[in-house]
Design a protein around this motif. Sequence first.
Motif, PDB file in Angstrom:
ATOM      1  N   ASN A  33       0.781  -1.174  -0.016  1.00  0.00           N
ATOM      2  CA  ASN A  33      -0.024  -0.031  -0.120  1.00  0.00           C
ATOM      3  C   ASN A  33       0.727   1.308   0.152  1.00  0.00           C
ATOM      4  OD1 ASN A  33      -1.378   1.998   2.341  1.00  0.00           O
ATOM      5  ND2 ASN A  33      -2.686   1.332   0.535  1.00  0.00           N
ATOM      6  N   LYS A  34       1.235   1.853  -1.239  1.00  0.00           N
ATOM      7  CA  LYS A  34       1.930   2.921  -1.307  1.00  0.00           C
ATOM      8  C   LYS A  34       1.507   4.181  -0.802  1.00  0.00           C
ATOM      9  CE  LYS A  34       2.264   1.846  -5.546  1.00  0.00           C
ATOM     10  NZ  LYS A  34       2.816   1.392  -7.047  1.00  0.00           N
ATOM     11  N   GLU A  35       0.241   4.295  -0.659  1.00  0.00           N
ATOM     12  CA  GLU A  35      -0.560   5.292  -0.334  1.00  0.00           C
ATOM     13  C   GLU A  35      -0.032   5.840   1.107  1.00  0.00           C
ATOM     14  OE1 GLU A  35      -1.814   2.930  -1.977  1.00  0.00           O
ATOM     15  OE2 GLU A  35      -2.722   3.471  -3.782  1.00  0.00           O
ATOM     16  N   SER A  85       7.235   1.259 -16.986  1.00  0.00           N
ATOM     17  CA  SER A  85       6.737   0.467 -18.147  1.00  0.00           C
ATOM     18  C   SER A  85       6.542   1.483 -19.186  1.00  0.00           C
ATOM     19  CB  SER A  85       5.599  -0.423 -17.952  1.00  0.00           C
ATOM     20  OG  SER A  85       4.355   0.340 -17.731  1.00  0.00           O
ATOM     21  N   GLY A  86       6.107   2.651 -18.663  1.00  0.00           N
ATOM     22  CA  GLY A  86       5.361   3.798 -19.748  1.00  0.00           C
ATOM     23  C   GLY A  86       3.796   3.471 -20.101  1.00  0.00           C
ATOM     24  N   GLY A  87       3.416   2.265 -19.482  1.00  0.00           N
ATOM     25  CA  GLY A  87       2.143   1.886 -19.549  1.00  0.00           C
ATOM     26  C   GLY A  87       1.510   1.773 -20.909  1.00  0.00           C
ATOM     27  N   ARG A 107      -5.395  -2.028 -20.130  1.00  0.00           N
ATOM     28  CA  ARG A 107      -4.728  -2.778 -20.610  1.00  0.00           C
ATOM     29  C   ARG A 107      -3.244  -2.545 -20.492  1.00  0.00           C
ATOM     30  NH1 ARG A 107      -6.662  -1.795 -25.747  1.00  0.00           N
ATOM     31  NH2 ARG A 107      -8.812  -2.175 -25.257  1.00  0.00           N
ATOM     32  N   HIS A 108      -2.913  -2.802 -19.454  1.00  0.00           N
ATOM     33  CA  HIS A 108      -1.373  -2.655 -18.968  1.00  0.00           C
ATOM     34  C   HIS A 108      -0.451  -3.901 -19.739  1.00  0.00           C
ATOM     35  CE1 HIS A 108       2.365  -2.401 -16.743  1.00  0.00           C
ATOM     36  NE2 HIS A 108       1.978  -1.179 -16.280  1.00  0.00           N
ATOM     37  N   PRO A 109       0.607  -3.339 -20.193  1.00  0.00           N
ATOM     38  CA  PRO A 109       1.335  -4.010 -21.130  1.00  0.00           C
ATOM     39  C   PRO A 109       2.412  -5.218 -20.374  1.00  0.00           C
ATOM     40  CG  PRO A 109       2.481  -1.967 -20.949  1.00  0.00           C
ATOM     41  CD  PRO A 109       1.205  -1.660 -20.070  1.00  0.00           C
ATOM     42  N   GLU A 112      -0.608  -7.272 -14.350  1.00  0.00           N
ATOM     43  CA  GLU A 112      -1.972  -7.641 -14.079  1.00  0.00           C
ATOM     44  C   GLU A 112      -2.216  -7.010 -12.502  1.00  0.00           C
ATOM     45  OE1 GLU A 112      -4.875 -11.350 -13.859  1.00  0.00           O
ATOM     46  OE2 GLU A 112      -3.155 -11.592 -15.364  1.00  0.00           O
ATOM     47  N   MET A 113      -2.955  -5.996 -12.551  1.00  0.00           N
ATOM     48  CA  MET A 113      -2.886  -5.335 -11.358  1.00  0.00           C
ATOM     49  C   MET A 113      -4.381  -4.860 -11.129  1.00  0.00           C
ATOM     50  SD  MET A 113       0.358  -3.080 -11.502  1.00  0.00           S
ATOM     51  CE  MET A 113      -0.243  -1.778 -12.746  1.00  0.00           C
ATOM     52  N   GLY A 114      -4.785  -4.361  -9.693  1.00  0.00           N
ATOM     53  CA  GLY A 114      -6.189  -3.687  -9.679  1.00  0.00           C
ATOM     54  C   GLY A 114      -6.488  -2.463 -10.525  1.00  0.00           C
ATOM     55  N   PHE A 129       3.922   8.680  -7.529  1.00  0.00           N
ATOM     56  CA  PHE A 129       3.647   7.961  -6.173  1.00  0.00           C
ATOM     57  C   PHE A 129       4.806   7.339  -5.716  1.00  0.00           C
ATOM     58  CE2 PHE A 129      -1.188   7.756  -7.054  1.00  0.00           C
ATOM     59  CZ  PHE A 129      -1.509   8.995  -6.408  1.00  0.00           C
ATOM     60  N   GLU A 130       5.562   6.700  -6.656  1.00  0.00           N
ATOM     61  CA  GLU A 130       6.659   5.796  -6.412  1.00  0.00           C
ATOM     62  C   GLU A 130       7.977   6.728  -5.924  1.00  0.00           C
ATOM     63  OE1 GLU A 130       6.896   2.871  -9.357  1.00  0.00           O
ATOM     64  OE2 GLU A 130       5.229   1.697  -8.266  1.00  0.00           O
ATOM     65  N   LEU A 131       8.023   7.892  -6.601  1.00  0.00           N
ATOM     66  CA  LEU A 131       9.076   8.652  -6.299  1.00  0.00           C
ATOM     67  C   LEU A 131       8.831   9.170  -4.654  1.00  0.00           C
ATOM     68  CD1 LEU A 131       9.100  11.462  -9.198  1.00  0.00           C
ATOM     69  CD2 LEU A 131      10.855   9.567  -8.559  1.00  0.00           C
ATOM     70  N   ASP A 174       6.705  -9.987 -12.344  1.00  0.00           N
ATOM     71  CA  ASP A 174       6.009 -11.110 -11.521  1.00  0.00           C
ATOM     72  C   ASP A 174       5.848 -10.601 -10.110  1.00  0.00           C
ATOM     73  OD1 ASP A 174       4.720 -13.259 -10.191  1.00  0.00           O
ATOM     74  OD2 ASP A 174       5.257 -14.537 -11.782  1.00  0.00           O
ATOM     75  N   MET A 175       4.887 -10.273  -9.480  1.00  0.00           N
ATOM     76  CA  MET A 175       4.985  -9.695  -7.803  1.00  0.00           C
ATOM     77  C   MET A 175       5.416 -10.762  -6.952  1.00  0.00           C
ATOM     78  SD  MET A 175       4.719  -6.876  -7.746  1.00  0.00           S
ATOM     79  CE  MET A 175       4.337  -6.522  -5.963  1.00  0.00           C
ATOM     80  N   ARG A 176       5.067 -12.155  -7.456  1.00  0.00           N
ATOM     81  CA  ARG A 176       5.568 -13.177  -6.404  1.00  0.00           C
ATOM     82  C   ARG A 176       6.949 -12.974  -6.074  1.00  0.00           C
ATOM     83  NH1 ARG A 176       3.691 -18.268  -9.605  1.00  0.00           N
ATOM     84  NH2 ARG A 176       4.474 -17.334 -11.255  1.00  0.00           N
TER      85      ARG A 176
END
Length: 311
Positions: A33-35, A85-87, A107-109, A112-114, A129-131, A174-176
């Motif tokens: 939860n980066k928020e 990724s540039g999305g 359609r993220h390249p 697979e996320m929310g 946000f990540e910065l 892969d988030m795993r």
Amino acid sequence: MPADMVVAAIVGAAGLAPTLAAVRAGRAVALANKESLVCAGKLVMSEAERCGATILPVDSEHNALFQVFETANAAQVEKVILTASGGPFRTWSKADIADATPEAALRHPNWEMGARITIDSASMMNKGFELIEAFHLFPLEADQLEVLVHPQSTVHGLVQYCDGSLLAQLGAPDMRTPIAHCMAWPRRIEVATRRLDLADLGTLTFERPDPDRFPALTLARSALQTGRGAPVLLNAGDEIAVAAFLERRIRFADIVTVVERTIEVAERAGELAEPDSLDATLALDALGRRYAREAVAAVGGENRAMAGGRR
Ligand SMILES: NC(=O)C1=CN([C@@H]2O[C@H](COP(=O)(O)OP(=O)(O)OC[C@H]3O[C@@H](n4cnc5c(N)ncnc54)[C@H](OP(=O)(O)O)[C@@H]3O)[C@@H](O)[C@H]2O)C=CC1
Ligand SMILES: CC(=O)[C@@H](O)[C@H](O)COP(=O)(O)O
Ligand SMILES: [Mn+2]
């Protein structure tokens, strides 16, 4: 409830209170939860220090940095690079991006996320946000944080040291892998993800982000530099704007306009003070949502007036 580790993976500012509760209980917190850090980075990190909680970054770029950032040599770090990724709109024109549909934006390249984070990836607000997230996780100044577009999402994060070394973490998108890294830390466990074959990949490419087509990144950097309550409003505005875009009440380009107006209105009203507690953060978040809803209504009205004028 007794727990060795808490995985904080609720989306949005709604994740802040439970994350802070886990931190205050002195747990190991695997933080997706980066928020929590965007809205209350100082509070979360200082409470982690006070309560003996360990924050383990799940977000792929921050997990990568966590793996290659030598804490003992923090003063020798010149800069860190977060890859993006540039999305789905990386190669689109500004005009096409402005009117992109929710289907296209979802359609993220590579990942697979929310829905919310996927739209944020398409606008590159996610990287903004990540910065802010990286700023709180690592002992760095804002100007030591850089973003590079890397369409293959294979290199996740890099740290450049004063001797010219550039250390990177690579892996299949892969988030795993980052989740397993956090759950096993400081050890490692086997995970059956696809292994990288660099010869098969052949080429990895990197580009500078385009601020003209992706203004969200500049807006987020400016919120980081402004500090105080600006990042809370950045997130609140974006949560409301993304929801409105998904409901087709505003255009894709309006997301940034709504966030910008949210921050501007709060600034004009003198409401940018640093929230120093959970309650103050949540109060500013609620105020930001109110301003953002008003901005959505105004922008929606402006769009209808423009469409009417064109008829
Ligand atoms: N997905 C990914 O690869 C990555 C995600 N992240 C971060 O992880 C977080 C989750 O993202 P993601 O899994 O993609 O999002 P999803 O939308 O797939 O999942 C969000 C989860 O949050 C829960 N939730 C939402 N609001 C509340 C609430 N008020 N109270 C309790 N639970 C709530 C939802 O529960 P319910 O289903 O019941 O609504 C759902 O389980 C975000 O902060 C995102 O930025 C970071 C890096 C990578
Ligand atoms: C998997 C992960 O960490 C996401 O935050 C990802 O980085 C999103 O992709 P973008 O690089 O397109 O924002
Ligand atoms: Mn990420």
